[in-house]
Enzyme design. Sequence first.
Site, PDB file in Angstrom:
ATOM      1  CB  SER A 227      -0.977   0.007   1.179  1.00 60.17           C
ATOM      2  OG  SER A 227      -0.327  -0.246   2.398  1.00 60.17           O
ATOM      3  CG  HIS A 257      -0.905  -5.271   2.006  1.00 56.51           C
ATOM      4  ND1 HIS A 257      -0.339  -5.130   3.242  1.00 56.51           N
ATOM      5  CD2 HIS A 257      -0.842  -4.017   1.435  1.00 56.51           C
ATOM      6  CE1 HIS A 257       0.058  -3.869   3.407  1.00 56.51           C
ATOM      7  NE2 HIS A 257      -0.253  -3.174   2.328  1.00 56.51           N
ATOM      8  CG  HIS A 304       5.660  -9.105   7.948  1.00 54.66           C
ATOM      9  ND1 HIS A 304       6.646  -8.281   7.440  1.00 54.66           N
ATOM     10  CD2 HIS A 304       4.539  -8.356   8.029  1.00 54.66           C
ATOM     11  CE1 HIS A 304       6.129  -7.092   7.248  1.00 54.66           C
ATOM     12  NE2 HIS A 304       4.847  -7.095   7.586  1.00 54.66           N
ATOM     13  NE  ARG A 313       2.006  -3.957  12.410  1.00 57.65           N
ATOM     14  CZ  ARG A 313       1.877  -4.060  11.086  1.00 57.65           C
ATOM     15  NH1 ARG A 313       1.356  -3.056  10.394  1.00 57.65           N
ATOM     16  NH2 ARG A 313       2.248  -5.159  10.450  1.00 57.65           N
ATOM     17  CG  ASP A 359      -3.644  -8.085   8.747  1.00 54.79           C
ATOM     18  OD1 ASP A 359      -4.134  -6.991   9.056  1.00 54.79           O
ATOM     19  OD2 ASP A 359      -2.830  -8.234   7.814  1.00 54.79           O
TER      20      ASP A 359
HETATM   21  N1  CMX Z   1       0.820 -19.884   5.668  1.00 53.21           N
HETATM   22  C1  CMX Z   1       1.232 -20.768   4.745  1.00 53.21           C
HETATM   23  N2  CMX Z   1       2.315 -20.602   3.965  1.00 53.21           N
HETATM   24  C2  CMX Z   1       3.047 -19.498   4.183  1.00 53.21           C
HETATM   25  C3  CMX Z   1       2.721 -18.549   5.168  1.00 53.21           C
HETATM   26  C4  CMX Z   1       1.536 -18.775   5.914  1.00 53.21           C
HETATM   27  N3  CMX Z   1       1.102 -17.923   6.840  1.00 53.21           N
HETATM   28  N4  CMX Z   1       3.641 -17.561   5.147  1.00 53.21           N
HETATM   29  C5  CMX Z   1       4.512 -17.867   4.168  1.00 53.21           C
HETATM   30  N5  CMX Z   1       4.167 -19.029   3.576  1.00 53.21           N
HETATM   31  C6  CMX Z   1       4.764 -19.665   2.409  1.00 53.21           C
HETATM   32  C7  CMX Z   1       4.648 -18.727   1.216  1.00 53.21           C
HETATM   33  O1  CMX Z   1       3.353 -18.831   0.618  1.00 53.21           O
HETATM   34  C8  CMX Z   1       5.782 -19.197   0.335  1.00 53.21           C
HETATM   35  O2  CMX Z   1       5.355 -20.399  -0.286  1.00 53.21           O
HETATM   36  P1  CMX Z   1       5.758 -20.741  -1.826  1.00 53.21           P
HETATM   37  O3  CMX Z   1       7.274 -20.679  -1.861  1.00 53.21           O
HETATM   38  O4  CMX Z   1       5.179 -22.085  -2.053  1.00 53.21           O
HETATM   39  O5  CMX Z   1       5.132 -19.646  -2.650  1.00 53.21           O
HETATM   40  C9  CMX Z   1       6.858 -19.563   1.373  1.00 53.21           C
HETATM   41  O6  CMX Z   1       6.169 -19.814   2.606  1.00 53.21           O
HETATM   42  C10 CMX Z   1       7.898 -18.500   1.578  1.00 53.21           C
HETATM   43  O7  CMX Z   1       7.263 -17.309   1.964  1.00 53.21           O
HETATM   44  P2  CMX Z   1       8.021 -16.225   2.872  1.00 53.21           P
HETATM   45  O8  CMX Z   1       9.283 -15.866   2.170  1.00 53.21           O
HETATM   46  O9  CMX Z   1       8.118 -16.725   4.279  1.00 53.21           O
HETATM   47  O10 CMX Z   1       6.970 -15.031   2.900  1.00 53.21           O
HETATM   48  P3  CMX Z   1       6.732 -13.907   1.782  1.00 53.21           P
HETATM   49  O11 CMX Z   1       7.623 -12.777   2.130  1.00 53.21           O
HETATM   50  O12 CMX Z   1       6.798 -14.462   0.422  1.00 53.21           O
HETATM   51  O13 CMX Z   1       5.221 -13.523   2.074  1.00 53.21           O
HETATM   52  C11 CMX Z   1       3.333 -13.053   3.393  1.00 53.21           C
HETATM   53  C12 CMX Z   1       4.836 -12.833   3.226  1.00 53.21           C
HETATM   54  C13 CMX Z   1       2.816 -12.121   4.491  1.00 53.21           C
HETATM   55  C14 CMX Z   1       2.628 -12.701   2.084  1.00 53.21           C
HETATM   56  C15 CMX Z   1       3.082 -14.535   3.784  1.00 53.21           C
HETATM   57  O14 CMX Z   1       3.681 -14.809   5.018  1.00 53.21           O
HETATM   58  C16 CMX Z   1       1.595 -14.881   3.840  1.00 53.21           C
HETATM   59  O15 CMX Z   1       1.025 -15.216   2.803  1.00 53.21           O
HETATM   60  N6  CMX Z   1       0.949 -14.808   5.055  1.00 53.21           N
HETATM   61  C17 CMX Z   1      -0.477 -15.006   5.177  1.00 53.21           C
HETATM   62  C18 CMX Z   1      -1.240 -13.780   4.694  1.00 53.21           C
HETATM   63  C19 CMX Z   1      -1.092 -12.638   5.662  1.00 53.21           C
HETATM   64  O16 CMX Z   1      -1.262 -12.769   6.872  1.00 53.21           O
HETATM   65  N7  CMX Z   1      -0.830 -11.428   5.126  1.00 53.21           N
HETATM   66  C20 CMX Z   1      -0.794 -10.200   5.931  1.00 53.21           C
HETATM   67  C21 CMX Z   1       0.598  -9.606   6.105  1.00 53.21           C
HETATM   68  C22 CMX Z   1       0.542  -8.317   6.908  1.00 53.21           C
HETATM   69  C23 CMX Z   1      -0.122  -7.204   6.125  1.00 53.21           C
HETATM   70  O17 CMX Z   1       0.459  -6.795   5.096  1.00 53.21           O
HETATM   71  O18 CMX Z   1      -1.212  -6.749   6.493  1.00 53.21           O
END
Ligand code: CMX
Length: 423
Positions: A227, A257, A304, A313, A359
């Site tokens: 964002s 996000h 994250h 938070r 979140d």
């Molecule tokens: N559940 C399952 N799998 C997860 C995970 C979770 N909570 N967090 C990371 N992973 C997976 C990723 O999907 C990725 O898988 P692939 O390689 O198969 O694509 C792998 O682990 C590596 O990811 P990462 O390097 O640890 O995390 P990223 O930096 O790529 O992504 C985030 C970060 C937040 C998108 C991810 O942790 C996620 O999808 N979390 C759940 C959604 C969420 O809570 N988002 C809110 C974030 C805060 C905000 O912005 O408001």
Amino acid sequence: MAAEMKEFIKENGSLVIGQYTIEQVYAGMKGMVGMVTETSKLDPEEGIRFRGYSIPELRVKLPKAPGGSEPLPEGIFYLMLIGELPTEEDVVMVSNAWARRSNVPKHVFDMLDELPKNTHPMTQFSAAILALQTESVFAAAYRKGMNKKDYWDSMYEDVMNLIARLPRVAAYIYRRAYKNSVHIEPDPKLDWGANFAHMLGYDDYDMKRLMRLYLTIHADHEGGNVSAHATHLVGSALSDAYLSFASGMNGLAGPLHGLANQEVVRWIMDLRDHYKGAMPTKAQIKEYVIQTMNEGKVVPGYGHAVLRKTDPRFTAQMEFALKYMPDDENCKIVHMLYEVVPEYLSTIQKIKNPWPNVDAHSGALLIHYGMVEYDFYTVLFGVSRALGVLASLLWDRALGNPLERPGSVTSEWMKGQAEKAHA
Ligand code: CMX
């Protein structure tokens, strides 16, 4: 400050500050320093600091409403914009300025009324921000012809007006979607957060206290999150605050996000349904987490891109829950998840951060005070996020920051680089 930065760049511009790898380019540029954001800085271990202050420090140091225990969001905006902690008078000044500027033109409500009622609240929010663009002082001044040195002035007007108007717009979307379009007039005597709670229809003190905390902690998370980055990027084309902020909100509306705050509640409700409404045990929670992962889904609220520890938070919200609603069932589930999920996710090697983010907790607090319409939650996040990204946008204009235009390459080019390196 603009002159100081120019001088700094002149003297130090050729210094090398980092290197990056092919993997980083393919993996969303994570860890690559690519922009300067003055309002806040995220430490992977400690979490966010706003102009150097952590969330626990700000909960003590920022001015509060009379008799209140949580900071006023006006204060964090002042801090991010000016760089100094505000006094009580400063926050009253910001509060009054926003109350004065909060009028929303009728065509914005008319436009919203034309949308199907089931349009997602974030889509409505983004559309309303774009409809408000008719009011842009910057766009009008640019069209007339404006000296670069004056960009900051009209951007200030836009930023202040837009922040002032957002609670009214958001409350209108909420009341139209969920409360039979029975709208509530603003109360200019209330502070920004309390007035927002009032227009949403929550006049009890508890919800106002939560709203002040909520709007403070979601305000900023340095510049690289989707964002903030989208707002900054679009703003670099000299798009006005309305156009730039709408882009940021379209990014916040993604499930990886800000939309994760609604996904967390949906997931907890599904979990509760799965176990027929009874309080799940830790073993059942673990089973459900494994099932979610096996279905190729993410566990919302966990992980994250930068953080590598529990999000402060999340901790602030957990403290709030333990103090004001210690017996709440959904909060208890959120706290059980905190005991179960990180332990399990840390066994999966690819996941870099098994800890909860902001979140993971926010929805349970809102449900406790009666706001059960979880599709709306990301709009609350968006109203708060305006404080940080618009303070930054104002600095972008004040500093005369240029058009952002990173290079991109093809995989063919990448392969060529690799061949050269191995030759
Ligand atoms: N559940 C399952 N799998 C997860 C995970 C979770 N909570 N967090 C990371 N992973 C997976 C990723 O999907 C990725 O898988 P692939 O390689 O198969 O694509 C792998 O682990 C590596 O990811 P990462 O390097 O640890 O995390 P990223 O930096 O790529 O992504 C985030 C970060 C937040 C998108 C991810 O942790 C996620 O999808 N979390 C759940 C959604 C969420 O809570 N988002 C809110 C974030 C805060 C905000 O912005 O408001």
